[in-house]
Design a protein around this motif. Sequence first.
Motif, mmCIF file in Angstrom:
data_model
loop_
_atom_site.group_PDB
_atom_site.id
_atom_site.type_symbol
_atom_site.label_atom_id
_atom_site.label_comp_id
_atom_site.label_asym_id
_atom_site.label_seq_id
_atom_site.Cartn_x
_atom_site.Cartn_y
_atom_site.Cartn_z
ATOM 1 N N LEU A 269 0.827 -1.204 0.000
ATOM 2 C CA LEU A 269 0.000 0.000 0.000
ATOM 3 C C LEU A 269 0.861 1.254 0.000
ATOM 4 C CD1 LEU A 269 -2.736 1.454 0.258
ATOM 5 C CD2 LEU A 269 -2.565 1.148 2.744
ATOM 6 N N GLY A 270 1.862 1.274 0.875
ATOM 7 C CA GLY A 270 2.733 2.443 0.960
ATOM 8 C C GLY A 270 3.526 2.675 -0.308
ATOM 9 N N ASN A 271 4.091 1.611 -0.879
ATOM 10 C CA ASN A 271 4.838 1.745 -2.138
ATOM 11 C C ASN A 271 3.956 2.297 -3.252
ATOM 12 O OD1 ASN A 271 6.959 -1.246 -1.794
ATOM 13 N ND2 ASN A 271 7.097 0.778 -0.858
ATOM 14 N N ALA A 272 2.700 1.821 -3.316
ATOM 15 C CA ALA A 272 1.769 2.298 -4.349
ATOM 16 C C ALA A 272 1.460 3.787 -4.163
ATOM 17 C CB ALA A 272 0.482 1.478 -4.308
ATOM 18 N N ILE A 273 1.188 4.189 -2.938
ATOM 19 C CA ILE A 273 0.888 5.600 -2.659
ATOM 20 C C ILE A 273 2.077 6.477 -3.035
ATOM 21 C CG2 ILE A 273 0.444 7.299 -0.831
ATOM 22 C CD1 ILE A 273 -1.127 5.095 0.646
ATOM 23 N N GLY A 274 3.275 6.064 -2.632
ATOM 24 C CA GLY A 274 4.466 6.854 -2.916
ATOM 25 C C GLY A 274 4.708 7.040 -4.402
ATOM 26 N N GLY A 275 4.584 5.959 -5.174
ATOM 27 C CA GLY A 275 4.836 6.046 -6.609
ATOM 28 C C GLY A 275 3.773 6.821 -7.361
ATOM 29 N N VAL A 276 2.506 6.609 -6.995
ATOM 30 C CA VAL A 276 1.400 7.250 -7.726
ATOM 31 C C VAL A 276 1.276 8.729 -7.373
ATOM 32 C CG1 VAL A 276 -1.095 7.302 -8.065
ATOM 33 C CG2 VAL A 276 0.101 5.113 -7.997
ATOM 34 N N VAL A 277 1.211 9.029 -6.077
ATOM 35 C CA VAL A 277 0.935 10.402 -5.644
ATOM 36 C C VAL A 277 2.136 11.321 -5.829
ATOM 37 C CG1 VAL A 277 0.323 11.875 -3.685
ATOM 38 C CG2 VAL A 277 -0.822 9.669 -3.998
ATOM 39 N N PHE A 278 3.303 10.885 -5.349
ATOM 40 C CA PHE A 278 4.455 11.783 -5.306
ATOM 41 C C PHE A 278 5.292 11.803 -6.584
ATOM 42 C CE2 PHE A 278 3.491 10.935 -0.849
ATOM 43 C CZ PHE A 278 3.407 12.228 -0.367
ATOM 44 N N VAL A 279 5.017 10.888 -7.506
ATOM 45 C CA VAL A 279 5.748 10.910 -8.778
ATOM 46 C C VAL A 279 4.780 11.073 -9.943
ATOM 47 C CG1 VAL A 279 7.367 9.726 -10.316
ATOM 48 C CG2 VAL A 279 7.604 9.507 -7.828
ATOM 49 N N ALA A 280 3.938 10.070 -10.195
ATOM 50 C CA ALA A 280 3.059 10.106 -11.366
ATOM 51 C C ALA A 280 2.136 11.322 -11.346
ATOM 52 C CB ALA A 280 2.234 8.820 -11.437
ATOM 53 N N LEU A 281 1.394 11.498 -10.263
ATOM 54 C CA LEU A 281 0.413 12.591 -10.201
ATOM 55 C C LEU A 281 1.087 13.959 -10.233
ATOM 56 C CD1 LEU A 281 -2.540 13.408 -9.921
ATOM 57 C CD2 LEU A 281 -2.289 13.236 -7.434
ATOM 58 N N LEU A 282 2.115 14.161 -9.415
ATOM 59 C CA LEU A 282 2.767 15.467 -9.363
ATOM 60 C C LEU A 282 3.475 15.803 -10.675
ATOM 61 C CD1 LEU A 282 4.260 15.574 -5.742
ATOM 62 C CD2 LEU A 282 2.146 16.593 -6.593
ATOM 63 N N LYS A 283 4.171 14.824 -11.254
ATOM 64 C CA LYS A 283 4.871 15.081 -12.518
ATOM 65 C C LYS A 283 3.887 15.355 -13.646
ATOM 66 C CE LYS A 283 9.176 14.097 -11.165
ATOM 67 N NZ LYS A 283 10.268 15.097 -11.134
ATOM 68 N N TYR A 284 2.791 14.591 -13.672
ATOM 69 C CA TYR A 284 1.803 14.774 -14.736
ATOM 70 C C TYR A 284 1.094 16.116 -14.593
ATOM 71 C CZ TYR A 284 -2.039 13.915 -17.964
ATOM 72 O OH TYR A 284 -2.936 14.020 -19.002
#
Length: 292
Positions: A269-284
């Motif tokens: 759960l934590g790995n998914a949140i970190g990758g999606v929110v702090f990288v994918a969402l912010l970069k996009y």
Amino acid sequence: MKEDKEKHLEDVEQEKKQKQIDSELKENEDKSDESKPRKHGEILNEQLEEGKEVFNNSTGSILLCSFTAGLEIGFSFLLMCSVFTFFNGKVAEDTIFKLLTFVYPAGFIMVILGRSLLFTEQTSLLSLPVLNKKESVSSLLKLWGLVILGNLAGGWAMAALLIWIGPALGIFDLIAVEKISMHVTSFSPPVILVSAILAGWLMGLLSWLLSSAQETVSRILLIIMITGIMAFTSLHHSIVGNVEVFAGLLSSSKISFSDYLTFESLSLLGNAIGGVVFVALLKYRAFVYSVE
């Protein structure tokens, strides 16, 4: 009637914005020049294309590639146990855990350069086509499920093999397995979750950074840097940790199934949140705002 008209106008506006975003991404693809530092849009476009390729793969291919990643990441655990056994009794235990930093990246180098599917590397990558409205959330969750299943199954197989072959070859003992497993699971659930978020953030960032690196040596150095940070700071990685804790579950009475289940669920759960929110969402979103 008025509400329907307003909704229609809103949908038209959203479609217009999406076409503008896609057009800008296409322009970045066409203008890409490997002799110059890559722009934000160029990296984002490459990440999107890589993500869409994974969505187009067959179920069998995804499961096999992710199972392979689960096996290969186990070589990090093999080296960690070997280093721990070699230094055990010679230096302080907390120093040994810091020394593991030097061998921890090995499995990641094999997996990433070998193009296997590792969940923590794919979380942000696979989220981008969803953010770009090219894939659905349900498709993403299904794909994540396949990758996680393959990674975990590969890790289970590798853990079972290593706790037999390690002592048989005399390269490490089961005390090392127990100590490493207990070190991973010794934290409270909130700490594991937040630690896993940071690890997922770093792994998503690694995927992004690798798209800007062209040479193999540069890519290896990036992998060593990011995974070295994770190892030195004891951040929780769900796939390496799967091998570590499952091996402990099989070989030590001090690791229970509850310990394994708590660790694995929180770290995923934590790995998914970190990758999606702090990288994918912010970069996009940063790119979208630049277009708007």
